[in-house]
Write a protein that holds these residues in place. Structure first.
Motif, PDB file in Angstrom:
ATOM      1  N   THR A  94       0.836  -1.206   0.000  1.00  0.00           N
ATOM      2  CA  THR A  94       0.000   0.000   0.000  1.00  0.00           C
ATOM      3  C   THR A  94       0.864   1.247   0.000  1.00  0.00           C
ATOM      4  N   SER A  95       1.932   1.210   0.806  1.00  0.00           N
ATOM      5  CA  SER A  95       2.931   2.271   0.830  1.00  0.00           C
ATOM      6  C   SER A  95       4.208   1.676   1.383  1.00  0.00           C
ATOM      7  N   VAL A  96       5.319   2.330   1.131  1.00  0.00           N
ATOM      8  CA  VAL A  96       6.599   1.830   1.647  1.00  0.00           C
ATOM      9  C   VAL A  96       6.580   1.818   3.169  1.00  0.00           C
ATOM     10  N   ASP A  97       6.181   2.926   3.780  1.00  0.00           N
ATOM     11  CA  ASP A  97       6.241   3.038   5.237  1.00  0.00           C
ATOM     12  C   ASP A  97       5.372   1.994   5.931  1.00  0.00           C
ATOM     13  N   SER A  98       4.140   1.816   5.458  1.00  0.00           N
ATOM     14  CA  SER A  98       3.228   0.879   6.131  1.00  0.00           C
ATOM     15  C   SER A  98       3.674  -0.561   5.906  1.00  0.00           C
ATOM     16  N   TRP A  99       4.130  -0.879   4.683  1.00  0.00           N
ATOM     17  CA  TRP A  99       4.583  -2.254   4.410  1.00  0.00           C
ATOM     18  C   TRP A  99       5.801  -2.590   5.259  1.00  0.00           C
ATOM     19  N   VAL A 100       6.775  -1.695   5.302  1.00  0.00           N
ATOM     20  CA  VAL A 100       7.992  -1.954   6.071  1.00  0.00           C
ATOM     21  C   VAL A 100       7.664  -2.112   7.544  1.00  0.00           C
ATOM     22  N   SER A 101       6.811  -1.241   8.089  1.00  0.00           N
ATOM     23  CA  SER A 101       6.436  -1.322   9.497  1.00  0.00           C
ATOM     24  C   SER A 101       5.788  -2.667   9.821  1.00  0.00           C
ATOM     25  N   ASN A 102       4.839  -3.081   8.980  1.00  0.00           N
ATOM     26  CA  ASN A 102       4.160  -4.361   9.190  1.00  0.00           C
ATOM     27  C   ASN A 102       5.123  -5.537   9.032  1.00  0.00           C
ATOM     28  N   ALA A 103       5.978  -5.458   8.026  1.00  0.00           N
ATOM     29  CA  ALA A 103       6.898  -6.564   7.751  1.00  0.00           C
ATOM     30  C   ALA A 103       7.920  -6.725   8.864  1.00  0.00           C
ATOM     31  N   VAL A 104       8.489  -5.621   9.327  1.00  0.00           N
ATOM     32  CA  VAL A 104       9.467  -5.696  10.413  1.00  0.00           C
ATOM     33  C   VAL A 104       8.837  -6.330  11.650  1.00  0.00           C
ATOM     34  N   SER A 105       7.625  -5.889  11.990  1.00  0.00           N
ATOM     35  CA  SER A 105       6.951  -6.394  13.186  1.00  0.00           C
ATOM     36  C   SER A 105       6.619  -7.881  13.063  1.00  0.00           C
ATOM     37  N   SER A 106       5.961  -8.267  11.970  1.00  0.00           N
ATOM     38  CA  SER A 106       5.510  -9.653  11.832  1.00  0.00           C
ATOM     39  C   SER A 106       6.680 -10.614  11.648  1.00  0.00           C
ATOM     40  N   LEU A 107       7.692 -10.220  10.887  1.00  0.00           N
ATOM     41  CA  LEU A 107       8.835 -11.105  10.670  1.00  0.00           C
ATOM     42  C   LEU A 107       9.710 -11.222  11.908  1.00  0.00           C
ATOM     43  N   THR A 108       9.841 -10.140  12.666  1.00  0.00           N
ATOM     44  CA  THR A 108      10.614 -10.226  13.908  1.00  0.00           C
ATOM     45  C   THR A 108       9.988 -11.259  14.842  1.00  0.00           C
ATOM     46  N   THR A 109       8.676 -11.269  14.918  1.00  0.00           N
ATOM     47  CA  THR A 109       7.984 -12.250  15.758  1.00  0.00           C
ATOM     48  C   THR A 109       8.271 -13.676  15.287  1.00  0.00           C
ATOM     49  N   ILE A 110       8.163 -13.913  13.980  1.00  0.00           N
ATOM     50  CA  ILE A 110       8.406 -15.253  13.428  1.00  0.00           C
ATOM     51  C   ILE A 110       9.850 -15.667  13.630  1.00  0.00           C
ATOM     52  N   ILE A 111      10.772 -14.778  13.293  1.00  0.00           N
ATOM     53  CA  ILE A 111      12.205 -15.101  13.354  1.00  0.00           C
ATOM     54  C   ILE A 111      12.633 -15.401  14.788  1.00  0.00           C
ATOM     55  N   GLN A 112      12.142 -14.636  15.728  1.00  0.00           N
ATOM     56  CA  GLN A 112      12.530 -14.874  17.115  1.00  0.00           C
ATOM     57  C   GLN A 112      11.871 -16.128  17.677  1.00  0.00           C
ATOM     58  N   GLU A 113      10.626 -16.397  17.280  1.00  0.00           N
ATOM     59  CA  GLU A 113       9.953 -17.623  17.744  1.00  0.00           C
ATOM     60  C   GLU A 113      10.687 -18.873  17.257  1.00  0.00           C
ATOM     61  N   TYR A 114      11.165 -18.820  16.007  1.00  0.00           N
ATOM     62  CA  TYR A 114      11.806 -19.989  15.407  1.00  0.00           C
ATOM     63  C   TYR A 114      13.329 -19.968  15.521  1.00  0.00           C
ATOM     64  N   ASN A 115      13.882 -18.929  16.128  1.00  0.00           N
ATOM     65  CA  ASN A 115      15.337 -18.803  16.286  1.00  0.00           C
ATOM     66  C   ASN A 115      16.031 -18.903  14.919  1.00  0.00           C
ATOM     67  N   LEU A 116      15.530 -18.106  13.971  1.00  0.00           N
ATOM     68  CA  LEU A 116      16.085 -18.096  12.623  1.00  0.00           C
ATOM     69  C   LEU A 116      17.242 -17.108  12.531  1.00  0.00           C
ATOM     70  N   ASP A 117      18.042 -17.273  11.475  1.00  0.00           N
ATOM     71  CA  ASP A 117      19.263 -16.481  11.327  1.00  0.00           C
ATOM     72  C   ASP A 117      19.217 -15.484  10.174  1.00  0.00           C
ATOM     73  N   GLY A 118      18.372 -15.726   9.186  1.00  0.00           N
ATOM     74  CA  GLY A 118      18.394 -14.861   8.013  1.00  0.00           C
ATOM     75  C   GLY A 118      17.088 -14.888   7.254  1.00  0.00           C
ATOM     76  N   ILE A 119      17.014 -14.053   6.221  1.00  0.00           N
ATOM     77  CA  ILE A 119      15.853 -14.057   5.327  1.00  0.00           C
ATOM     78  C   ILE A 119      16.324 -14.145   3.879  1.00  0.00           C
ATOM     79  N   ASP A 120      15.456 -14.715   3.064  1.00  0.00           N
ATOM     80  CA  ASP A 120      15.672 -14.829   1.627  1.00  0.00           C
ATOM     81  C   ASP A 120      14.484 -14.184   0.934  1.00  0.00           C
TER      82      ASP A 120
END
Length: 306
Positions: free
Chosen positions: A126-152
């Motif tokens: 929808t916009s750069v700012d809103s997408w980045v904000s949502n992506a950072v929040s949702s991916l941080t939750t997933i990455i920390q829950e699964y103890n992941l190291d990187g993204i592709d």
């Protein structure tokens, strides 16, 4: 003029040194092996895959997608990612166990992919700012829950194929913020030889290559008439398209009509190594390899470790 007496301006000498260093980085052999896993729901486990202790091994969970399946067809969510890989077999406990048992293993998550529940996945913001904000929040939750190291990054279709700026800023800012926050330690991109795809990823590379560690180029997208020599030519072309990048060679273990066979891909990797160009190999995918006993994983890792 005698080149031995040529005096170069200091700034040009520095520029030349940087270029030569980048060329050396992108053309040197290394021992990185990566494998996508979990996209096809075939029950493959991390522990099923043979792991050579002499390689750096990256599992790439496939996929996290910013789509909702609560609607028919599934719809984009503007950066709010959910998990779409086989979480029963590739759970947080499974990630912990495989990393605990193998000090050379890291685990990443791939974003996007080609389809979700049979529908095409499009990058849509929808916009750069809103997408980045949502992506950072949702991916941080997933990455920390699964103890992941990187993204592709594996978006393959785009709601607006001419808007390279939005894709570039969304993905570039996402990687930059996740790294700055210490959430991930590496990032890769997974382009292939399709003009709209290349235009997106090359624009991203031009602006944000400093935060992108690997280029997981999908060489298996070329047709099944491709020879080893042609594969090497395609590889060299991508080295020039992503200057200074760590380009991984690749092949798929599923026998798909019209695409490069695993045997051709492995032979091309052997040739690239003989030319000191094999930075690493990635395979699509562990799900397919489960059916044939991971023969190519064993051979690929042995090649990288030799």
């Amino acid at each position: 003029m005698d080149s031995s007496t040529l005096n170069l301006h200091p700034s040009f000498s520095l520029f030349l040194t940087v270029i030569l260093t980048l060329m050396a980085v992108s053309c040197a052999n290394s021992n990185l092996f990566a494998e996508y896993i979990g996209a096809q729901g075939l029950g493959v486990k991390f522990s099923d895959v043979p792991i050579n202790s002499d390689v750096e091994f990256h599992f790439i969970c496939s996929f996290a997608i910013d789509y909702s399946v609560a609607t028919t067809p599934p719809t984009p969510t503007n950066g709010e990612f959910g998990i779409f890989w086989d979480t029963e077999n590739l759970s947080p406990d499974a990630v912990f166990a495989i990393k605990q048992d193998n000090s050379n293993v890291k685990v990443a998550v791939s974003l996007g992919g080609a389809t979700v529940n049979g529908a095409d996945v499009y990058f849509s913001a929808t916009s750069v700012d809103s997408w980045v904000s949502n992506a950072v929040s949702s991916l941080t939750t997933i990455i920390q829950e699964y103890n992941l190291d990187g993204i592709d990054i594996d978006y393959e279709k785009f709601s607006d194929e001419n808007d390279t700026d939005t894709f570039t800023e969304c993905i570039g800012q996402l990687i930059t913020i996740l790294k700055a926050n210490g959430v991930i330690s590496f990032a890769s991109i997974a382009p292939f030889a399709d003009p709209p795809v290349q235009s997106m990823y090359q624009a991203l590379w031009q602006r944000y290559s400093s935060v992108i560690d690997y280029v997981n180029f999908q060489f298996y997208g070329y047709d099944d008439q491709t020879t080893v020599d042609q594969y090497v030519e395609y590889f060299d072309e991508q080295v020039s398209n992503y200057p200074g990048g760590n380009i991984l060679a690749s092949f798929m273990t599923e026998n798909t009509a019209g695409q490069i066979s695993a045997d051709t891909g492995l032979s091309a990797c052997e040739e690239l190594k003989s030319q000191d160009k094999l930075f690493g190999i990635f395979i699509w995918s562990a799900d397919d390899s489960l059916q044939e006993g991971f023969t190519y994983e064993i051979q690929s890792q042995a090649l990288l470790a030799s």
